[in-house]
Design a protein around this motif. Structure first.
Motif, short mmCIF file in Angstrom:
data_model
loop_
_atom_site.label_atom_id
_atom_site.label_comp_id
_atom_site.label_asym_id
_atom_site.label_seq_id
_atom_site.Cartn_x
_atom_site.Cartn_y
_atom_site.Cartn_z
N PHE A 139 0.89 -1.09 0.01
CA PHE A 139 0.01 -0.04 -0.05
C PHE A 139 0.91 1.15 -0.18
CE2 PHE A 139 -4.62 0.39 0.01
CZ PHE A 139 -4.71 -1.05 -0.04
N LEU A 140 1.81 1.32 0.79
CA LEU A 140 2.90 2.37 0.85
C LEU A 140 3.61 2.69 -0.47
CD1 LEU A 140 4.15 1.87 4.53
CD2 LEU A 140 2.94 3.75 3.65
N GLU A 141 3.86 1.25 -1.09
CA GLU A 141 4.53 1.48 -2.43
C GLU A 141 3.43 1.92 -3.37
OE1 GLU A 141 6.15 -2.54 -2.75
OE2 GLU A 141 7.93 -1.92 -1.66
N ALA A 142 2.38 1.74 -3.37
CA ALA A 142 1.30 1.99 -4.34
C ALA A 142 1.10 3.51 -4.17
CB ALA A 142 -0.19 1.10 -4.16
N GLY A 143 1.56 4.23 -3.28
CA GLY A 143 1.63 5.77 -3.13
C GLY A 143 0.40 6.19 -2.16
N ALA A 144 -0.31 5.38 -1.06
CA ALA A 144 -1.32 5.70 -0.47
C ALA A 144 -0.85 7.04 0.17
CB ALA A 144 -1.47 4.82 0.80
N GLY A 145 -1.73 8.17 0.42
CA GLY A 145 -1.47 9.35 0.87
C GLY A 145 -1.18 9.51 2.18
N GLU A 146 -2.08 8.80 3.07
CA GLU A 146 -1.98 8.64 4.51
C GLU A 146 -2.75 7.35 5.04
OE1 GLU A 146 -4.61 11.18 6.73
OE2 GLU A 146 -3.60 10.77 8.52
N ILE A 147 -2.16 6.56 5.82
CA ILE A 147 -2.54 5.59 6.52
C ILE A 147 -2.84 5.42 7.81
CG2 ILE A 147 -2.24 2.92 6.82
CD1 ILE A 147 -0.68 2.85 4.18
N VAL A 148 -4.17 5.37 8.51
CA VAL A 148 -4.33 5.10 9.71
C VAL A 148 -4.74 3.63 10.19
CG1 VAL A 148 -5.90 5.71 11.45
CG2 VAL A 148 -5.12 7.50 9.78
N ILE A 149 -3.98 3.24 11.08
CA ILE A 149 -4.20 1.87 11.71
C ILE A 149 -4.98 1.90 12.96
CG2 ILE A 149 -3.38 -0.51 12.15
CD1 ILE A 149 -0.84 0.27 11.13
N ALA A 150 -6.28 1.41 12.93
CA ALA A 150 -7.14 1.56 14.11
C ALA A 150 -7.28 0.15 14.80
CB ALA A 150 -8.50 2.19 13.91
N ASN A 151 -7.05 -0.12 16.05
CA ASN A 151 -7.12 -1.46 16.80
C ASN A 151 -7.36 -1.40 18.02
OD1 ASN A 151 -6.71 -4.30 16.46
ND2 ASN A 151 -5.04 -4.25 17.54
N ARG A 152 -8.20 -2.47 18.34
CA ARG A 152 -8.84 -2.45 19.87
C ARG A 152 -7.70 -2.29 20.96
NH1 ARG A 152 -11.55 -8.13 20.49
NH2 ARG A 152 -9.76 -8.82 20.16
N THR A 153 -6.46 -3.14 20.35
CA THR A 153 -5.30 -3.12 21.41
C THR A 153 -4.41 -2.14 20.64
OG1 THR A 153 -5.59 -5.33 21.72
CG2 THR A 153 -3.59 -4.50 22.36
N VAL A 154 -4.46 -0.72 20.87
CA VAL A 154 -3.69 0.25 20.17
C VAL A 154 -2.13 -0.19 20.34
CG1 VAL A 154 -3.34 2.52 20.12
CG2 VAL A 154 -5.65 1.88 21.00
N SER A 155 -1.69 -0.56 21.18
CA SER A 155 -0.22 -0.85 21.13
C SER A 155 0.22 -1.79 20.05
CB SER A 155 0.19 -1.56 22.39
OG SER A 155 -0.22 -2.79 22.63
N LYS A 156 -0.73 -2.55 19.60
CA LYS A 156 -0.30 -3.50 18.43
C LYS A 156 -0.16 -2.61 16.98
CE LYS A 156 -2.47 -7.79 19.64
NZ LYS A 156 -3.28 -8.65 19.14
N ALA A 157 -1.06 -1.67 17.07
CA ALA A 157 -1.05 -0.71 15.66
C ALA A 157 0.13 0.21 15.83
CB ALA A 157 -2.30 -0.04 15.99
N GLU A 158 0.38 0.57 17.10
CA GLU A 158 1.58 1.30 17.36
C GLU A 158 2.90 0.58 16.80
OE1 GLU A 158 -0.15 4.31 20.58
OE2 GLU A 158 1.08 2.53 21.32
N GLU A 159 2.96 -0.57 17.26
CA GLU A 159 3.88 -1.49 16.89
C GLU A 159 4.55 -1.41 15.42
OE1 GLU A 159 4.44 -5.79 17.68
OE2 GLU A 159 3.91 -4.94 19.60
N ILE A 160 3.66 -1.75 14.56
CA ILE A 160 3.43 -1.58 13.01
C ILE A 160 3.80 -0.23 12.72
CG2 ILE A 160 2.22 -1.96 11.12
CD1 ILE A 160 0.38 -3.76 12.50
N CYS A 161 3.39 0.95 13.23
CA CYS A 161 3.83 2.36 12.74
C CYS A 161 5.25 2.44 13.07
CB CYS A 161 3.07 3.45 13.57
SG CYS A 161 1.34 3.20 12.93
#
Ligand code: NDP
Length: 272
Positions: A139-161
């Motif tokens: 998705f990043l390679e395809a040029g997405a302008g902004e990506i937001v990851i929302a998750n029940r366990t926010v720390s898991k989303a933060e890890e990916i970021c």
């Protein structure tokens, strides 16, 4: 000699992979078999070794073995290193080479089949499990302008970021912090497998071109119903992603890319 391929997972009773790869093989008149191997949860490595020793040329991997497949590989491509999981392995001279085509399959489905551009779009992924991890780099390679990851366990989303932050605009949050609309909204959680809904605020779908549930064969899930009621212009489920990632695997193993359209058509359950 008949070439041998397989999918490893547990359970595997609902896998569509043999149907898809069988259809691909018929397009080219290829002589191959594609088996299901339901390995014991603590017996993946042994089952893989037996398959390789018997001449197996490549295999797909599904739940719960995707992380183990990445660890077991002798060589791993970038998508595997970044997401820590593999859904496809090629056997070369007894060595295991790991790939992950989930993200490429998702991007292909959206751009080539559904016809929605990714470049410059605001994209919301609900969920921070293996499927989101696998999808993000393409998705990043395809040029997405902004990506937001929302998750029940926010720390898991933060890890990916933290891992992918340097590659583009990507941030993590909880569902209650979503306060604006996105062009594309994904349900990349496993909630639809049990028929559960998600606490995504309706505003997330304001102006949305597409709401996409990665689960497939479930009809109009609570996520897709919410998206429709909240104004998303188009709904889709993950059947196209499934077939496109399989086509990437087939092409990688055998050097020819099959036509996915008739298989997607045969497997699609209308959402309306
Ligand atoms: P994981 O088990 O790795 O991750 C599950 C995610 O779902 C986590 O983010 C988890 O949140 C979240 N979640 C589960 N239940 C709920 C709930 N009730 N409410 C809120 N969040 C929930 O799963 P995968 O990433 O491997 O798979 C996700 C989905 O993608 C599945 O539906 C799967 O079938 C689909 N998929 C489809 C593919 C295709 O080809 N179409 C390929 C791969 C996956 P938390 O972290 O808080 O626990």
């Amino acid at each position: 000699m008949t070439d041998r391929y397989a999918v490893f997972g547990n359970p595997l009773s609902h896998t569509k992979s043999p149907f898809i790869h069988g259809a691909f093989a018929r397009q080219f008149g290829d002589d191959l078999i594609y088996e299901t191997i339901e390995a014991p949860v603590d017996g993946f490595a042994a089952a893989v070794r037996a398959f390789v020793d018997a001449g197996g040329k490549g295999f797909n991997v599904t739940v719960p073995f995707k992380v183990e497949a990445a660890d077991l590989a002798d060589e791993a491509h970038e998508a595997v290193v970044l997401c820590g999981a593999s859904n496809c392995v090629k056997v070369e001279d007894g060595r295991l080479i790991a790939e992950n085509f989930d993200g490429v399959g998702l991007v292909r489905d959206i751009v080539s089949n559904i016809g929605v551009e990714i470049k410059g779009r605001r994209v919301l992924f609900a969920g921070a499990g293996g499927a989101t991890r696998g999808a993000l780099v393409p998705f990043l390679e395809a040029g997405a302008g902004e990506i937001v990851i929302a998750n029940r366990t926010v720390s898991k989303a933060e890890e990916i970021c933290e891992l992918l932050g340097p590659r583009g605009s990507i941030r993590a949050c909880g569902y209650d912090a979503i306060n604006g609309g996105f062009d594309i909204v994904f349900n990349s959680t496993s909630a639809s497998l049990t028929g559960a809904g998600l606490p995504i605020p309706p505003v997330a779908f304001q102006g949305a071109l597409l709401a996409y549930d990665l689960a497939y064969g479930k009809g109009k899930t609570p996520f897709l119903t919410l998206a429709e009621q909240s104004g998303a212009a188009r709904l889709a489920d993950g059947v196209g992603m499934l077939v496109e990632q399989a086509a990437e695997a087939f092409a990688w193993w055998r050097g020819r890319r099959p036509n996915t359209a008739p298989i997607i058509k045969a497997m699609t359950i209308p959402l309306k």
